[in-house]
Scaffold this motif. Structure first.
Motif, PDB file in Angstrom:
ATOM      1  N   ARG A 245       0.815  -1.222   0.000  1.00 48.65           N
ATOM      2  CA  ARG A 245       0.000   0.000   0.000  1.00 48.65           C
ATOM      3  C   ARG A 245       0.851   1.275   0.000  1.00 48.65           C
ATOM      4  NH1 ARG A 245      -4.949  -1.713   0.077  1.00 48.65           N
ATOM      5  NH2 ARG A 245      -5.580  -3.559   1.258  1.00 48.65           N
ATOM      6  N   TRP A 246       2.179   1.130   0.008  1.00 47.58           N
ATOM      7  CA  TRP A 246       3.024   2.316  -0.017  1.00 47.58           C
ATOM      8  C   TRP A 246       3.334   2.668  -1.477  1.00 47.58           C
ATOM      9  CZ3 TRP A 246       7.415   4.776  -1.512  1.00 47.58           C
ATOM     10  CH2 TRP A 246       7.735   5.947  -0.819  1.00 47.58           C
ATOM     11  N   ARG A 247       2.627   3.715  -1.958  1.00 50.17           N
ATOM     12  CA  ARG A 247       2.833   4.232  -3.320  1.00 50.17           C
ATOM     13  C   ARG A 247       2.954   3.120  -4.361  1.00 50.17           C
ATOM     14  NH1 ARG A 247       4.630   9.911  -3.413  1.00 50.17           N
ATOM     15  NH2 ARG A 247       4.252  10.708  -1.322  1.00 50.17           N
ATOM     16  N   PRO A 248       1.909   2.285  -4.482  1.00 46.89           N
ATOM     17  CA  PRO A 248       2.008   1.112  -5.351  1.00 46.89           C
ATOM     18  C   PRO A 248       2.049   1.465  -6.839  1.00 46.89           C
ATOM     19  CG  PRO A 248      -0.243   1.376  -4.555  1.00 46.89           C
ATOM     20  CD  PRO A 248       0.592   2.394  -3.824  1.00 46.89           C
ATOM     21  N   ASP A 249       2.726   0.602  -7.605  1.00 47.14           N
ATOM     22  CA  ASP A 249       2.759   0.748  -9.061  1.00 47.14           C
ATOM     23  C   ASP A 249       1.520   0.154  -9.697  1.00 47.14           C
ATOM     24  OD1 ASP A 249       5.289   1.957  -9.013  1.00 47.14           O
ATOM     25  OD2 ASP A 249       6.295   0.002  -9.002  1.00 47.14           O
ATOM     26  N   THR A 250       0.950  -0.868  -9.031  1.00 45.62           N
ATOM     27  CA  THR A 250      -0.258  -1.538  -9.529  1.00 45.62           C
ATOM     28  C   THR A 250      -1.250  -1.647  -8.378  1.00 45.62           C
ATOM     29  OG1 THR A 250       0.703  -3.704  -9.017  1.00 45.62           O
ATOM     30  CG2 THR A 250       1.037  -2.857 -11.255  1.00 45.62           C
ATOM     31  N   ALA A 251      -2.461  -2.056  -8.681  1.00 44.34           N
ATOM     32  CA  ALA A 251      -3.510  -2.141  -7.660  1.00 44.34           C
ATOM     33  C   ALA A 251      -3.078  -3.093  -6.545  1.00 44.34           C
ATOM     34  CB  ALA A 251      -4.814  -2.629  -8.289  1.00 44.34           C
ATOM     35  N   PRO A 252      -2.940  -2.604  -5.309  1.00 43.13           N
ATOM     36  CA  PRO A 252      -2.453  -3.470  -4.231  1.00 43.13           C
ATOM     37  C   PRO A 252      -3.390  -4.620  -3.904  1.00 43.13           C
ATOM     38  CG  PRO A 252      -3.188  -1.355  -3.357  1.00 43.13           C
ATOM     39  CD  PRO A 252      -3.173  -1.224  -4.853  1.00 43.13           C
ATOM     40  N   ASP A 253      -4.679  -4.471  -4.206  1.00 38.13           N
ATOM     41  CA  ASP A 253      -5.619  -5.535  -3.877  1.00 38.13           C
ATOM     42  C   ASP A 253      -5.377  -6.792  -4.700  1.00 38.13           C
ATOM     43  OD1 ASP A 253      -6.810  -3.938  -1.987  1.00 38.13           O
ATOM     44  OD2 ASP A 253      -8.351  -3.184  -3.351  1.00 38.13           O
ATOM     45  N   ASP A 254      -4.564  -6.687  -5.757  1.00 36.88           N
ATOM     46  CA  ASP A 254      -4.227  -7.857  -6.555  1.00 36.88           C
ATOM     47  C   ASP A 254      -3.084  -8.660  -5.954  1.00 36.88           C
ATOM     48  OD1 ASP A 254      -6.154  -7.087  -8.372  1.00 36.88           O
ATOM     49  OD2 ASP A 254      -4.750  -6.071  -9.714  1.00 36.88           O
ATOM     50  N   GLU A 255      -2.467  -8.148  -4.889  1.00 33.91           N
ATOM     51  CA  GLU A 255      -1.323  -8.811  -4.276  1.00 33.91           C
ATOM     52  C   GLU A 255      -1.751 -10.041  -3.468  1.00 33.91           C
ATOM     53  OE1 GLU A 255       1.866  -8.246  -4.414  1.00 33.91           O
ATOM     54  OE2 GLU A 255       2.016  -6.254  -5.345  1.00 33.91           O
ATOM     55  N   ASP A 256      -0.809 -10.939  -3.275  1.00 32.22           N
ATOM     56  CA  ASP A 256      -1.008 -12.100  -2.414  1.00 32.22           C
ATOM     57  C   ASP A 256      -1.295 -11.623  -0.989  1.00 32.22           C
ATOM     58  OD1 ASP A 256       0.162 -14.207  -0.405  1.00 32.22           O
ATOM     59  OD2 ASP A 256      -0.075 -15.293  -2.298  1.00 32.22           O
ATOM     60  N   PRO A 257      -2.226 -12.254  -0.260  1.00 34.43           N
ATOM     61  CA  PRO A 257      -2.548 -11.806   1.103  1.00 34.43           C
ATOM     62  C   PRO A 257      -1.337 -11.726   2.028  1.00 34.43           C
ATOM     63  CG  PRO A 257      -4.203 -13.352   0.341  1.00 34.43           C
ATOM     64  CD  PRO A 257      -3.130 -13.328  -0.701  1.00 34.43           C
ATOM     65  N   TYR A 258      -0.350 -12.599   1.837  1.00 36.99           N
ATOM     66  CA  TYR A 258       0.828 -12.576   2.707  1.00 36.99           C
ATOM     67  C   TYR A 258       1.651 -11.300   2.529  1.00 36.99           C
ATOM     68  CZ  TYR A 258       0.469 -17.271   4.647  1.00 36.99           C
ATOM     69  OH  TYR A 258       0.060 -18.372   5.351  1.00 36.99           O
ATOM     70  N   ALA A 259       1.543 -10.672   1.371  1.00 33.89           N
ATOM     71  CA  ALA A 259       2.324  -9.464   1.113  1.00 33.89           C
ATOM     72  C   ALA A 259       1.955  -8.332   2.069  1.00 33.89           C
ATOM     73  CB  ALA A 259       2.133  -9.009  -0.330  1.00 33.89           C
ATOM     74  N   PHE A 260       0.791  -8.418   2.709  1.00 40.64           N
ATOM     75  CA  PHE A 260       0.316  -7.364   3.597  1.00 40.64           C
ATOM     76  C   PHE A 260       0.770  -7.576   5.044  1.00 40.64           C
ATOM     77  CE2 PHE A 260      -2.361  -7.398  -0.087  1.00 40.64           C
ATOM     78  CZ  PHE A 260      -2.565  -6.063  -0.369  1.00 40.64           C
ATOM     79  N   SER A 261       1.654  -8.532   5.254  1.00 37.71           N
ATOM     80  CA  SER A 261       2.182  -8.803   6.599  1.00 37.71           C
ATOM     81  C   SER A 261       3.212  -7.742   6.964  1.00 37.71           C
ATOM     82  CB  SER A 261       2.836 -10.185   6.619  1.00 37.71           C
ATOM     83  OG  SER A 261       1.920 -11.184   6.165  1.00 37.71           O
ATOM     84  N   GLY A 262       3.093  -7.175   8.154  1.00 35.45           N
ATOM     85  CA  GLY A 262       4.072  -6.195   8.617  1.00 35.45           C
ATOM     86  C   GLY A 262       3.831  -4.819   8.046  1.00 35.45           C
ATOM     87  N   PHE A 263       4.807  -3.928   8.228  1.00 33.66           N
ATOM     88  CA  PHE A 263       4.623  -2.523   7.875  1.00 33.66           C
ATOM     89  C   PHE A 263       5.841  -1.937   7.172  1.00 33.66           C
ATOM     90  CE2 PHE A 263       1.707  -3.265  11.378  1.00 33.66           C
ATOM     91  CZ  PHE A 263       0.547  -2.693  10.895  1.00 33.66           C
ATOM     92  N   ALA A 264       5.574  -0.890   6.384  1.00 33.83           N
ATOM     93  CA  ALA A 264       6.617  -0.141   5.691  1.00 33.83           C
ATOM     94  C   ALA A 264       6.299   1.336   5.803  1.00 33.83           C
ATOM     95  CB  ALA A 264       6.676  -0.551   4.220  1.00 33.83           C
ATOM     96  N   GLY A 265       7.347   2.153   5.808  1.00 29.03           N
ATOM     97  CA  GLY A 265       7.133   3.590   5.861  1.00 29.03           C
ATOM     98  C   GLY A 265       8.392   4.347   5.496  1.00 29.03           C
ATOM     99  N   VAL A 266       8.204   5.621   5.177  1.00 33.55           N
ATOM    100  CA  VAL A 266       9.314   6.520   4.882  1.00 33.55           C
ATOM    101  C   VAL A 266       9.086   7.804   5.661  1.00 33.55           C
ATOM    102  CG1 VAL A 266      10.505   7.844   3.092  1.00 33.55           C
ATOM    103  CG2 VAL A 266       9.645   5.543   2.565  1.00 33.55           C
ATOM    104  N   GLY A 267      10.122   8.259   6.367  1.00 37.16           N
ATOM    105  CA  GLY A 267      10.045   9.518   7.096  1.00 37.16           C
ATOM    106  C   GLY A 267      11.133  10.469   6.614  1.00 37.16           C
ATOM    107  N   ARG A 268      10.859  11.766   6.742  1.00 35.94           N
ATOM    108  CA  ARG A 268      11.814  12.786   6.306  1.00 35.94           C
ATOM    109  C   ARG A 268      12.262  13.618   7.496  1.00 35.94           C
ATOM    110  NH1 ARG A 268       9.078  14.663   2.554  1.00 35.94           N
ATOM    111  NH2 ARG A 268      10.230  13.968   0.700  1.00 35.94           N
ATOM    112  N   THR A 269      13.568  13.891   7.576  1.00 36.54           N
ATOM    113  CA  THR A 269      14.075  14.747   8.646  1.00 36.54           C
ATOM    114  C   THR A 269      13.732  16.205   8.330  1.00 36.54           C
ATOM    115  OG1 THR A 269      16.219  14.929   7.538  1.00 36.54           O
ATOM    116  CG2 THR A 269      16.002  13.219   9.206  1.00 36.54           C
ATOM    117  N   ALA A 270      13.470  16.950   9.377  1.00 40.78           N
ATOM    118  CA  ALA A 270      13.104  18.356   9.212  1.00 40.78           C
ATOM    119  C   ALA A 270      14.332  19.192   8.894  1.00 40.78           C
ATOM    120  CB  ALA A 270      12.442  18.855  10.471  1.00 40.78           C
TER     121      ALA A 270
END
Length: 270
Positions: A245-270
Motif C-alpha cells: 500500500r506504499w505508493r504502489p505501481d499496480t492495484a495493491p488488492d491484486d497482491e497475495d494476502p501474505y504481502a500485507f504482513s508487517g509494515f513499511a514507511g518513509v520519514g523525512r528529517t526536518a
C-alpha cells in the motif's frame, strides 16, 4: 558438508543464517542446505514467507526511486544482505546516474558477495558492521569516502530491525544514525509484525519459534511500536502501511494476502 568456493573460510556452514535464508526465499543460490532446511521449517507455519520477502523487495525499489525523485543521490543500506537482482545500487544509479550507495552487513557471505558484485563500481561500497554499533558504520572508510553527511541521505533499514532485540536498544541505534543525517534525509523502513498476517498469531508464532531456535530471534512488533522508530521524522504519505500500500505501481488488492504482513514507511528529517 563440502564448502563452496564462494563461502568465506571464516563462516560456520553448519549454522543457519537469516541472510542466506532470505536469499533462499527469493530464489537465490547463495545458501546452504542448513539454511534451506530452516527456511522450509518456517514455511511449514507461514507458507507465504517468500511472498513477504518479494513485497519487501518491491517496496525497496519504489522507495529508492522516490528518494531519487526527491533529489537524493546518497543511500546507506544497513542490513543489506546477499545481493540479488534489482539491488539498491542498481535501482538508484538507474534513476540518478552517479548515485552513491554504501551497503552494511555483518554476515561474511553477504559482505563477500557484495564485494564481488560491486567490483569496478566506484560509486558503491560495502562495510562489514553491525546496526547495533552505529559509530562503526558512520566512521567506516567507505561511508567517509562515498557519503557526505552534510547532504541528504536515504537511510534504508529493510527487514533488519525485527532481528534486533529490545535489550540491544534498536530505537537508540536508529536515533543515533538519524542524528548524523542532514535535513531532508529519509528513513526507509520495513518491519515484521503479527498484524496483517493472514494466519492466527499462534500459527505464525511457529515460524517465529524457528528463528528463535537458530538463535536469531524474530521480534514481531506492533504498528505502534514500529511507529516509534519514526519519532522526529515527518511521515511521507501514505504513512506507515502494509508494504503493497506504499505508493504502489499496480492495484495493491491484486497482491497475495501474505504481502500485507508487517509494515513499511518513509520519514523525512526536518
Amino acid at each position: 558438508m563440502e564448502r563452496p568456493a564462494w563461502a568465506p573460510r571464516s563462516i560456520d556452514i553448519s549454522v543457519p543464517s537469516v541472510s542466506r535464508m532470505y536469499d533462499y526465499y527469493l530464489g537465490g543460490s547463495h545458501n546452504f542446505e542448513v539454511d534451506r532446511e530452516a527456511a522450509r521449517r518456517a514455511m511449514e507455519f507461514m507458507p507465504g514467507l517468500p511472498k513477504i520477502m518479494q513485497a519487501n523487495r518491491a517496496f525497496m525499489r519504489r522507495a529508492v526511486r522516490y528518494a531519487a525523485d526527491q533529489g537524493i543521490s546518497q543511500f546507506l543500506d544497513v542490513g543489506s544482505g546477499i545481493p540479488t537482482f534489482g539491488n539498491v545500487h542498481e535501482v538508484a544509479q538507474a534513476a540518478r546516474p552517479g548515485a552513491r550507495v554504501v551497503y552494511v552487513d555483518h554476515d561474511p557471505v553477504a559482505v563477500a558477495h557484495s564485494e564481488a558484485v560491486l567490483e569496478g563500481n566506484e560509486d558503491a561500497g560495502i562495510v562489514a558492521a553491525d546496526l547495533r554499533k552505529p559509530q562503526e558504520i558512520l566512521s567506516s572508510p567507505e561511508v567517509k569516502r562515498l557519503i557526505d553527511l552534510n547532504q541528504p541521505v536515504a537511510l534504508l533499514l529493510l527487514a533488519i530491525l525485527h532481528f534486533v532485540e529490545d535489550e540491544d536498544d534498536p530505537y537508540g541505534a536508529v536515533a543515533e544514525l538519524g542524528e548524523a543525517l542532514a535535513p531532508g534525509s529519509l528513513l526507509v523502513l520495513t518491519h515484521a509484525s503479527y498484524e496483517g498476517i493472514p494466519l492466527p498469531p499462534e500459527r505464525a508464532g511457529g515460524a517465529v519459534d524457528v528463528y528463535e531456535g537458530i538463535r536469531n530471534p524474530l521480534i514481531m512488533r506492533s504498528r505502534e511500536e514500529i511507529a516509534r522508530f519514526f519519532e522526529g521524522y515527518d511521515m511521507v504519505e501514505p504513512g506507515l502501511v502494509a508494504m503493497p500500500r506504499w505508493r504502489p505501481d499496480t492495484a495493491p488488492d491484486d497482491e497475495d494476502p501474505y504481502a500485507f504482513s508487517g509494515f513499511a514507511g518513509v520519514g523525512r528529517t526536518a
